[in-house]
Design an enzyme around this catalytic site. Structure first.
Site, PDB file in Angstrom:
ATOM      1  N   GLY A   1       0.781  -1.222   0.000  1.00  0.00           N
ATOM      2  CA  GLY A   1       0.000   0.000   0.000  1.00  0.00           C
ATOM      3  C   GLY A   1       0.815   1.275   0.000  1.00  0.00           C
ATOM      4  O   GLY A   1       0.264   2.368  -0.137  1.00  0.00           O
TER       5      GLY A   1
ATOM      6  N   HIS B   1      16.490  12.478 -12.352  1.00  0.00           N
ATOM      7  CA  HIS B   1      15.893  11.179 -12.053  1.00  0.00           C
ATOM      8  C   HIS B   1      15.183  11.211 -10.701  1.00  0.00           C
ATOM      9  O   HIS B   1      15.593  11.927  -9.785  1.00  0.00           O
ATOM     10  CB  HIS B   1      16.955  10.082 -12.064  1.00  0.00           C
ATOM     11  CG  HIS B   1      17.314   9.623 -13.450  1.00  0.00           C
ATOM     12  ND1 HIS B   1      18.523   9.044 -13.757  1.00  0.00           N
ATOM     13  CD2 HIS B   1      16.604   9.667 -14.613  1.00  0.00           C
ATOM     14  CE1 HIS B   1      18.549   8.744 -15.053  1.00  0.00           C
ATOM     15  NE2 HIS B   1      17.402   9.106 -15.578  1.00  0.00           N
TER      16      HIS B   1
ATOM     17  N   ASP C   1      15.114   9.236  -8.228  1.00  0.00           N
ATOM     18  CA  ASP C   1      15.879   8.895  -7.031  1.00  0.00           C
ATOM     19  C   ASP C   1      16.790  10.035  -6.582  1.00  0.00           C
ATOM     20  O   ASP C   1      17.499   9.917  -5.573  1.00  0.00           O
ATOM     21  CB  ASP C   1      16.681   7.604  -7.231  1.00  0.00           C
ATOM     22  CG  ASP C   1      17.663   7.681  -8.390  1.00  0.00           C
ATOM     23  OD1 ASP C   1      17.379   8.376  -9.375  1.00  0.00           O
ATOM     24  OD2 ASP C   1      18.723   7.010  -8.317  1.00  0.00           O
ATOM     25  N   HIS C   2      16.733  11.167  -7.330  1.00  0.00           N
ATOM     26  CA  HIS C   2      17.522  12.341  -6.956  1.00  0.00           C
ATOM     27  C   HIS C   2      16.672  13.599  -6.762  1.00  0.00           C
ATOM     28  O   HIS C   2      17.121  14.535  -6.104  1.00  0.00           O
ATOM     29  CB  HIS C   2      18.602  12.603  -7.998  1.00  0.00           C
ATOM     30  CG  HIS C   2      19.631  11.512  -8.067  1.00  0.00           C
ATOM     31  ND1 HIS C   2      20.857  11.594  -7.445  1.00  0.00           N
ATOM     32  CD2 HIS C   2      19.605  10.295  -8.667  1.00  0.00           C
ATOM     33  CE1 HIS C   2      21.540  10.472  -7.652  1.00  0.00           C
ATOM     34  NE2 HIS C   2      20.792   9.670  -8.390  1.00  0.00           N
TER      35      HIS C   2
ATOM     36  N   HIS D   1      25.044  11.226 -18.676  1.00  0.00           N
ATOM     37  CA  HIS D   1      24.216  10.244 -17.980  1.00  0.00           C
ATOM     38  C   HIS D   1      23.065   9.870 -18.915  1.00  0.00           C
ATOM     39  O   HIS D   1      23.020  10.308 -20.069  1.00  0.00           O
ATOM     40  CB  HIS D   1      23.738  10.838 -16.651  1.00  0.00           C
ATOM     41  CG  HIS D   1      23.038   9.873 -15.747  1.00  0.00           C
ATOM     42  ND1 HIS D   1      23.458   8.581 -15.554  1.00  0.00           N
ATOM     43  CD2 HIS D   1      21.926  10.024 -14.970  1.00  0.00           C
ATOM     44  CE1 HIS D   1      22.646   7.974 -14.706  1.00  0.00           C
ATOM     45  NE2 HIS D   1      21.708   8.820 -14.340  1.00  0.00           N
TER      46      HIS D   1
ATOM     47  N   ASP E   1      30.006   7.693  -8.219  1.00  0.00           N
ATOM     48  CA  ASP E   1      28.915   6.766  -8.538  1.00  0.00           C
ATOM     49  C   ASP E   1      29.423   5.333  -8.615  1.00  0.00           C
ATOM     50  O   ASP E   1      30.339   5.028  -9.384  1.00  0.00           O
ATOM     51  CB  ASP E   1      28.312   7.225  -9.877  1.00  0.00           C
ATOM     52  CG  ASP E   1      27.266   6.282 -10.450  1.00  0.00           C
ATOM     53  OD1 ASP E   1      26.815   5.360  -9.740  1.00  0.00           O
ATOM     54  OD2 ASP E   1      26.885   6.486 -11.621  1.00  0.00           O
TER      55      ASP E   1
ATOM     56  N   HIS F   1      19.612  -1.120 -24.886  1.00  0.00           N
ATOM     57  CA  HIS F   1      19.725  -0.236 -23.727  1.00  0.00           C
ATOM     58  C   HIS F   1      21.187  -0.008 -23.411  1.00  0.00           C
ATOM     59  O   HIS F   1      22.008  -0.928 -23.497  1.00  0.00           O
ATOM     60  CB  HIS F   1      19.043  -0.839 -22.502  1.00  0.00           C
ATOM     61  CG  HIS F   1      19.228  -0.013 -21.268  1.00  0.00           C
ATOM     62  ND1 HIS F   1      18.711   1.262 -21.139  1.00  0.00           N
ATOM     63  CD2 HIS F   1      19.897  -0.258 -20.101  1.00  0.00           C
ATOM     64  CE1 HIS F   1      19.026   1.754 -19.956  1.00  0.00           C
ATOM     65  NE2 HIS F   1      19.747   0.850 -19.306  1.00  0.00           N
TER      66      HIS F   1
ATOM     67  N   HIS G   1      25.393   4.524 -16.216  1.00  0.00           N
ATOM     68  CA  HIS G   1      26.396   4.485 -15.158  1.00  0.00           C
ATOM     69  C   HIS G   1      27.713   3.900 -15.662  1.00  0.00           C
ATOM     70  O   HIS G   1      27.725   2.992 -16.497  1.00  0.00           O
ATOM     71  CB  HIS G   1      25.886   3.659 -13.977  1.00  0.00           C
ATOM     72  CG  HIS G   1      24.626   4.198 -13.376  1.00  0.00           C
ATOM     73  ND1 HIS G   1      24.612   5.189 -12.424  1.00  0.00           N
ATOM     74  CD2 HIS G   1      23.323   3.891 -13.621  1.00  0.00           C
ATOM     75  CE1 HIS G   1      23.362   5.461 -12.100  1.00  0.00           C
ATOM     76  NE2 HIS G   1      22.564   4.692 -12.814  1.00  0.00           N
TER      77      HIS G   1
END
Length: 555
Positions: free
Chosen positions: A49, A76, A78-79, A140, A194, A363, A367
């Site tokens: 949930g 992105h 996550d940033h 990136h 990274d 793809h 990174h």
């Protein structure tokens, strides 16, 4: 008496270490704090949930008067995904590239926020309290990604952000190797780099190579082409648009985040839509299959994404056909492998030709692989090294690379969320201090009100089901007026287990009568009796432990 000025820089990762996502790092010197990124993470499979997971801002609340601003590496989730939640509590300027500002502004609109957003470009310098930040371009999987060279009172910190070294990028803008070499000659105290692909040998695939593979697919496919990609991958979507135009096909965009990206990137001139190419997804029925390319979200098998709904047969506009060619132009994020595999199987069951990264170069990771990571170390020549952005194994792989490059092991810091790293002009090391950190779960409008106890209850409900027992009794006469009534959800099939439920009801009634005889009339005590009696009954008779919800009503 004047307050003694600090001589140590404090680096406090509040997210992004030993995990994928939720990236946020605090740099603190004396009375000044700057933040680098503020991202979210997607919930684990056991977070039932939960919509998203954001960092714990407790440390920032405790030092809110020190906040001078935030610098953002790229667009992105996550940033940048947790920035709206941060700005609901704190007022601080945010410095980011033009495209990243566009994405952040769009996110803030959803929360009815504006924010103090300040655009920066490579070559710019920003002063925030004790810190002077040089802005550098990096490569990136999203355009306009940045790295930062942070001058502090104790020395220079270089943070790569998420990056790869692509010598043939789609936009033609490579990393500024000359400036990196110059910074290395000037001296770098600490490199934070990274670590996502630190376990992968060699170099990463160029985005241009993906373009060649997609060109061959689009040229040869007999029917519709459906390509799932990360919505933030502006360059790849531009390439797909160009290929659709070159092959005389129309292109439709599917999925909210993909539609938003195309709109934002087009308005900011990061995407140029070829003439007479882009159509609305609702218009695809007006064209033959061999005239269509559809770009969609869902490359990670997200539960409500467009591709997942297509695979399940629930999408309104797109029904999968045996003549479709479906391309998953991504690699599964760690933890998503099974979900993505399930989507591939569902699509194949419908007869579609499914192409993914294991069988074709569709793809390119954003990174850096090992040789690229080593090149950055060679150029910057840091005295100390701290791997960031990755799980435990990624951080350790990267630390080993640093040792191979001649950085002494005692100069390598493997951090963890909440653990303070202290830096002086002569040393960078972990301290013993651990500040408040962790996961704050967002469920609808609720922020942080869902914790592990609630999640455990949800998990128990999903696994064992629910039994409610309701009793109405008269406190004066000590008689049961109504009930006990038992109702189940997700526990047993009532028509087959009616006898069991009747026996359970009788057992509860006897327990209540016994309680009244013992002069037990407190509501909480009666609820506990009901719960204990039913839990024992169902375990003895069915070897099951449903969630028991007792309701005792006094009249």
């Amino acid at each position: 008496m004047a307050r003694k000025k600090a001589t140590r820089l404090r680096i406090v990762p509040l997210g992004g270490l030993r995990e994928i996502g939720k990236n946020i790092t605090v740099f603190e010197y004396d009375n000044d704090i700057i933040l680098l990124d503020c991202g979210m993470a997607f919930p684990d499979s056991d977070m039932l949930g939960v919509d998203v997971v954001i960092p714990d801002f407790t440390y920032l609340r405790e030092h809110a008067d020190k906040l001078r601003g935030m610098i953002v590496t790229h667009a992105h989730e996550d940033h940048i995904g947790a920035i709206p939640f941060l700005l609901q509590e704190f007022d601080l300027p945010i410095y980011a590239s033009r495209l990243t500002i566009g994405f952040i502004r769009n996110k803030l609109k959803e929360f009815d926020l504006t924010g103090d957003l300040r655009e920066v470009a490579p070559g710019d310098y920003v002063r925030l309290g004790s810190f002077v930040i040089e802005i550098l371009h990096t490569t990136h999987s999203v355009a306009d990604a940045l790295a930062f060279c942070i001058d502090t009172p104790v020395g220079r910190i270089f943070h790569t952000g998420d990056f790869k070294i692509d010598l043939t990028p789609i936009d033609g803008e490579t990393i500024d190797f000359a400036r990196l070499s110059q910074i290395g000659q000037e001296g770098v105290l600490l490199l934070m780099s990274d670590s996502t692909n630190a376990g992968r040998k060699g170099t990463s695939l160029s985005e241009r190579s993906v373009g060649v593979s997609l060109s061959n697919i689009i040229k040869d496919a007999p029917g519709r082409i459906i390509i799932a990609s990360f919505a933030s991958n502006v360059h790849r979507v531009q390439k797909i648009m160009d290929l659709a135009y070159e092959n005389g096909r129309k292109l439709a965009v599917c999925g909210r985040s993909m539609e938003n990206m195309v709109q934002i990137a087009s308005e900011l001139n990061y995407i140029t839509v070829p003439p007479d190419t882009l159509i609305d997804i609702k218009q695809i029925r007006q064209y033959n299959d061999d005239e269509l390319v559809i770009v969609t979200t869902g490359s990670q098998g997200e539960s409500m994404s467009a591709l997942t709904r297509m695979a399940a047969g629930d999408h309104k506009q797109v029904k999968i056909r045996s003549t479709d060619t479906i391309v998953l132009s991504s690699s599964p994020i760690p933890g998503n492998e099974k979900t993505v595999s399930n989507i591939v199987n569902l699509l194949m069951e419908k007869g579609a030709d499914v192409i993914y990264n294991e069988i074709a170069d569709v793809h390119a990771s954003g990174h850096a692989n090992q040789e690229e990571l080593k090149l950055i170390m060679a150029l910057l020549k840091p005295e100390f090294f701290m791997p960031v952005h990755g799980e435990v194994k990624h951080l350790h792989y990267h630390a080993q690379l640093a040792e191979d490059m001649g950085i002494p092991s005692e100069n390598i810091v493997i951090g963890q969320n909440g653990r303070v790293v202290e830096a002086t002009a002569a040393k960078v090391a972990l301290s013993s201090e651990i500040v408040a950190h962790g996961e704050v779960m967002v469920d609808g409008f609720g922020i942080g009100d869902v914790g592990r106890i609630v999640l455990n209850e949800r998990k128990n409900l999903s696994q064992a089901g629910l039994v409610t027992v309701t009793v109405v009794y008269d406190t004066a006469s000590r008689e049961i007026i109504a009930g006990p009534e038992l109702h189940t959800r997700g526990f047993i099939y009532v028509q087959e287990y009616g006898k069991i439920l009747e026996d359970a009801r009788i057992t509860v009634e006897e327990a209540l009568l016994h309680a009244y005889a013992e002069n037990i009339t407190d509501v909480e005590a009666l609820r506990k009796i009901l719960k204990d009696v039913l839990r024992n009954f169902f375990y003895v008779n069915l070897n099951r432990n449903p969630v028991i919800l007792p309701v005792v009503i006094e009249v």
